[in-house]
Motif scaffolding. Structure first.
Motif, PDB file in Angstrom:
ATOM      1  N   GLY A  55      28.970   9.694  59.472  1.00  0.00           N
ATOM      2  CA  GLY A  55      28.580   9.628  58.032  1.00  0.00           C
ATOM      3  C   GLY A  55      29.114   8.491  57.463  1.00  0.00           C
ATOM      4  N   THR A  56      30.433   8.212  57.661  1.00  0.00           N
ATOM      5  CA  THR A  56      31.417   7.347  57.042  1.00  0.00           C
ATOM      6  C   THR A  56      30.764   5.765  57.659  1.00  0.00           C
ATOM      7  OG1 THR A  56      32.948   8.910  56.585  1.00  0.00           O
ATOM      8  CG2 THR A  56      33.535   6.695  56.425  1.00  0.00           C
ATOM      9  N   HIS A  99      19.410  16.538  59.724  1.00  0.00           N
ATOM     10  CA  HIS A  99      19.053  18.049  60.011  1.00  0.00           C
ATOM     11  C   HIS A  99      19.590  18.385  61.322  1.00  0.00           C
ATOM     12  CE1 HIS A  99      16.989  19.611  56.411  1.00  0.00           C
ATOM     13  NE2 HIS A  99      16.457  18.335  56.374  1.00  0.00           N
ATOM     14  N   VAL A 100      19.222  17.520  62.526  1.00  0.00           N
ATOM     15  CA  VAL A 100      19.815  17.725  63.822  1.00  0.00           C
ATOM     16  C   VAL A 100      21.506  17.635  63.766  1.00  0.00           C
ATOM     17  CG1 VAL A 100      19.920  17.085  66.182  1.00  0.00           C
ATOM     18  CG2 VAL A 100      17.734  17.173  64.771  1.00  0.00           C
ATOM     19  N   ALA A 101      22.104  16.732  63.131  1.00  0.00           N
ATOM     20  CA  ALA A 101      23.503  16.784  62.755  1.00  0.00           C
ATOM     21  C   ALA A 101      23.833  18.017  62.410  1.00  0.00           C
ATOM     22  CB  ALA A 101      23.872  15.347  62.081  1.00  0.00           C
ATOM     23  N   LYS A 102      23.282  18.563  61.269  1.00  0.00           N
ATOM     24  CA  LYS A 102      23.830  19.794  60.844  1.00  0.00           C
ATOM     25  C   LYS A 102      23.711  20.848  61.589  1.00  0.00           C
ATOM     26  CE  LYS A 102      23.330  22.679  56.572  1.00  0.00           C
ATOM     27  NZ  LYS A 102      22.531  22.526  55.321  1.00  0.00           N
ATOM     28  N   ILE A 103      22.780  21.076  62.189  1.00  0.00           N
ATOM     29  CA  ILE A 103      22.566  22.085  63.238  1.00  0.00           C
ATOM     30  C   ILE A 103      23.510  22.006  64.377  1.00  0.00           C
ATOM     31  CG2 ILE A 103      21.121  23.218  65.098  1.00  0.00           C
ATOM     32  CD1 ILE A 103      18.512  22.196  63.247  1.00  0.00           C
ATOM     33  N   LEU A 104      23.924  20.795  65.075  1.00  0.00           N
ATOM     34  CA  LEU A 104      24.724  20.624  65.982  1.00  0.00           C
ATOM     35  C   LEU A 104      26.208  20.815  65.553  1.00  0.00           C
ATOM     36  CD1 LEU A 104      23.226  17.404  67.640  1.00  0.00           C
ATOM     37  CD2 LEU A 104      23.196  19.726  68.720  1.00  0.00           C
ATOM     38  N   GLU A 105      26.387  20.526  64.261  1.00  0.00           N
ATOM     39  CA  GLU A 105      27.811  20.638  63.913  1.00  0.00           C
ATOM     40  C   GLU A 105      28.151  21.955  63.515  1.00  0.00           C
ATOM     41  OE1 GLU A 105      31.777  19.771  62.088  1.00  0.00           O
ATOM     42  OE2 GLU A 105      30.216  18.621  63.225  1.00  0.00           O
ATOM     43  N   GLN A 106      26.944  22.896  63.351  1.00  0.00           N
ATOM     44  CA  GLN A 106      27.429  24.330  63.030  1.00  0.00           C
ATOM     45  C   GLN A 106      27.487  24.957  64.169  1.00  0.00           C
ATOM     46  OE1 GLN A 106      23.863  25.115  60.724  1.00  0.00           O
ATOM     47  NE2 GLN A 106      24.733  24.699  58.547  1.00  0.00           N
ATOM     48  N   THR A 224      20.533   2.884  56.382  1.00  0.00           N
ATOM     49  CA  THR A 224      21.835   3.315  56.215  1.00  0.00           C
ATOM     50  C   THR A 224      22.036   3.953  55.318  1.00  0.00           C
ATOM     51  OG1 THR A 224      22.769   1.190  56.041  1.00  0.00           O
ATOM     52  CG2 THR A 224      22.683   1.980  58.201  1.00  0.00           C
ATOM     53  N   ALA A 225      21.711   3.361  53.879  1.00  0.00           N
ATOM     54  CA  ALA A 225      21.739   4.007  52.632  1.00  0.00           C
ATOM     55  C   ALA A 225      21.254   5.180  52.533  1.00  0.00           C
ATOM     56  CB  ALA A 225      21.223   2.917  51.733  1.00  0.00           C
ATOM     57  N   GLU A 226      20.010   5.501  53.123  1.00  0.00           N
ATOM     58  CA  GLU A 226      19.378   6.824  52.886  1.00  0.00           C
ATOM     59  C   GLU A 226      20.313   7.757  53.811  1.00  0.00           C
ATOM     60  OE1 GLU A 226      15.796   9.357  55.096  1.00  0.00           O
ATOM     61  OE2 GLU A 226      17.065   7.722  56.074  1.00  0.00           O
ATOM     62  N   GLN A 231      23.945  12.132  54.433  1.00  0.00           N
ATOM     63  CA  GLN A 231      24.998  12.986  55.100  1.00  0.00           C
ATOM     64  C   GLN A 231      25.965  13.382  54.008  1.00  0.00           C
ATOM     65  OE1 GLN A 231      25.146  13.719  58.234  1.00  0.00           O
ATOM     66  NE2 GLN A 231      24.846  12.146  59.565  1.00  0.00           N
ATOM     67  N   ALA A 232      26.198  12.608  53.049  1.00  0.00           N
ATOM     68  CA  ALA A 232      27.120  13.062  51.979  1.00  0.00           C
ATOM     69  C   ALA A 232      26.544  14.245  51.268  1.00  0.00           C
ATOM     70  CB  ALA A 232      27.182  11.714  51.158  1.00  0.00           C
ATOM     71  N   GLY A 233      25.097  14.204  51.113  1.00  0.00           N
ATOM     72  CA  GLY A 233      24.864  15.485  50.050  1.00  0.00           C
ATOM     73  C   GLY A 233      24.504  16.611  50.887  1.00  0.00           C
ATOM     74  N   MET A 234      23.946  16.611  52.295  1.00  0.00           N
ATOM     75  CA  MET A 234      23.686  17.833  53.051  1.00  0.00           C
ATOM     76  C   MET A 234      24.783  18.148  53.758  1.00  0.00           C
ATOM     77  SD  MET A 234      19.788  17.020  54.350  1.00  0.00           S
ATOM     78  CE  MET A 234      19.942  18.134  55.376  1.00  0.00           C
ATOM     79  N   ASN A 235      25.735  17.001  54.433  1.00  0.00           N
ATOM     80  CA  ASN A 235      26.741  17.711  55.336  1.00  0.00           C
ATOM     81  C   ASN A 235      28.182  17.272  54.860  1.00  0.00           C
ATOM     82  OD1 ASN A 235      24.475  18.199  57.201  1.00  0.00           O
ATOM     83  ND2 ASN A 235      24.593  16.285  58.211  1.00  0.00           N
ATOM     84  N   HIS A 236      28.454  16.580  53.813  1.00  0.00           N
ATOM     85  CA  HIS A 236      29.773  16.373  52.934  1.00  0.00           C
ATOM     86  C   HIS A 236      30.331  15.441  54.193  1.00  0.00           C
ATOM     87  CE1 HIS A 236      28.550  18.995  50.074  1.00  0.00           C
ATOM     88  NE2 HIS A 236      28.295  20.167  50.752  1.00  0.00           N
ATOM     89  N   ALA A 237      29.629  14.521  54.622  1.00  0.00           N
ATOM     90  CA  ALA A 237      30.445  13.820  56.068  1.00  0.00           C
ATOM     91  C   ALA A 237      30.487  12.353  55.671  1.00  0.00           C
ATOM     92  CB  ALA A 237      29.191  13.920  56.977  1.00  0.00           C
TER      93      ALA A 237
END
Length: 302
Positions: A55-56, A99-106, A224-226, A231-237
């Protein structure tokens, strides 16, 4: 000097992070490609959680690519119609990828998936570039005639559209699909996807080189802006302190790299880039097969 990263929840040496930015910016200015493929592995190597690194890394690319995309837009090297089609695809792909990143992280598999993606994609691309650049440096590569006409299968695809700036007519399906792939890669790997987009735009779409570079940078900025915002809003990443330090370093590194790159032959530049890409792929691959030095197990206390 140690600085606490509030999102990554760790202390890190700020000068080391600025140094990473300098290295990535230097390579970006030297070779003309984004440094997202290098930022994410470097952050992971020093202990930043993979999702935070991805994300960063995407957020850092926004700052690094904004100046270049603006300069190319002023010079008329941006095909806005092509860029809009690419952005529709990349924004869709970015949303899917987050969304896929969030599922994989969980599920606890995000870091493993990122490592496999880096080893596979960078390994293939890096080895191909290394072979081509070594042949060019040794003078064994023969110049092949450039085919003026695009391959017939592209011409037969539906939804053909004119792109006047690029002086071509092609189907919107190809840049749309390319944009989706780049958006997913940006969300899952923290890269801009230029190492995938640029060759396709050059050799499949047959766009002029200057327009390819300008359009790719323009699309990269907004993609990358989107992804960074999602990533910041959904995954706090996205860690703001980490991203700021990387941007500061990359701004200065890009200037040095650009000056040196203007004095080096193209074959040597491609060789440097290929060696870096292969080195990153090898390091990520070793991390998959070598057990960690300090193994630990997390158990749940009932």
């Amino acid at each position: 000097m140690e600085v606490y990263l509030p999102i990554a929840h760790m202390d890190i040496n700020i000068f080391m992070i600025v140094g990473f930015g300098l290295i990535v910016g230097f390579l970006s200015g030297l070779t003309g490609v984004g440094g997202g493929f290098l930022i994410t592995p470097l952050l992971i190597f020093v202990g930043v959680p993979p999702l935070i690194a991805v994300g960063t890394g995407a957020a850092q690319i926004v700052g690094a690519s904004s100046v270049g995309s603006y300069a190319h837009w002023r010079m008329g090297n941006v095909d806005m119609r092509m860029a809009i089609v690419l952005l529709v695809g990349s924004w869709t792909g970015g949303l899917i990828g987050v969304h896929v990143a969030k599922i994989l992280e969980q599920s606890g598999h995000f870091g493993l998936v990122v490592s496999f993606l880096y080893v596979g994609l960078l390994g293939f691309i890096g080895i191909s570039m290394l072979i081509e650049s070594l042949m060019a440096v040794r003078g064994k590569k023969k110049n092949k005639p450039v085919q003026e006409k695009r391959s017939s299968w592209v011409d037969r695809l539906p939804w053909q559209m004119n792109f006047p700036v690029s002086a071509l007519r092609t189907t919107v399906l190809l840049p749309l699909g390319l944009g989706v792939a780049v958006g997913v890669l940006t969300a899952l790997m923290g890269v801009g996807g230029g190492f995938v987009m640029v060759p396709i735009m050059l050799y499949v779409l047959k766009m002029p080189t200057k327009v390819v570079i300008g359009t790719s940078l323009f699309q990269l900025l907004f993609t990358t802006a989107e992804v960074g915002i999602l990533q910041a809003g959904m995954n706090h990443a996205v860690d703001p302190y980490l991203a700021l330090a990387l941007v500061v370093g990359s701004i200065f590194g890009t200037q040095f790299g650009a000056r040196l790159g203007a004095r080096m032959p193209g074959e040597q530049l491609r060789l440097v880039l290929a060696l870096v890409v292969v080195a990153v792929a090898v390091k990520m691959g070793l991390g998959l097969v070598i057990p960690p030095e300090h193994a630990f197990q997390v158990s749940q206390v009932l």
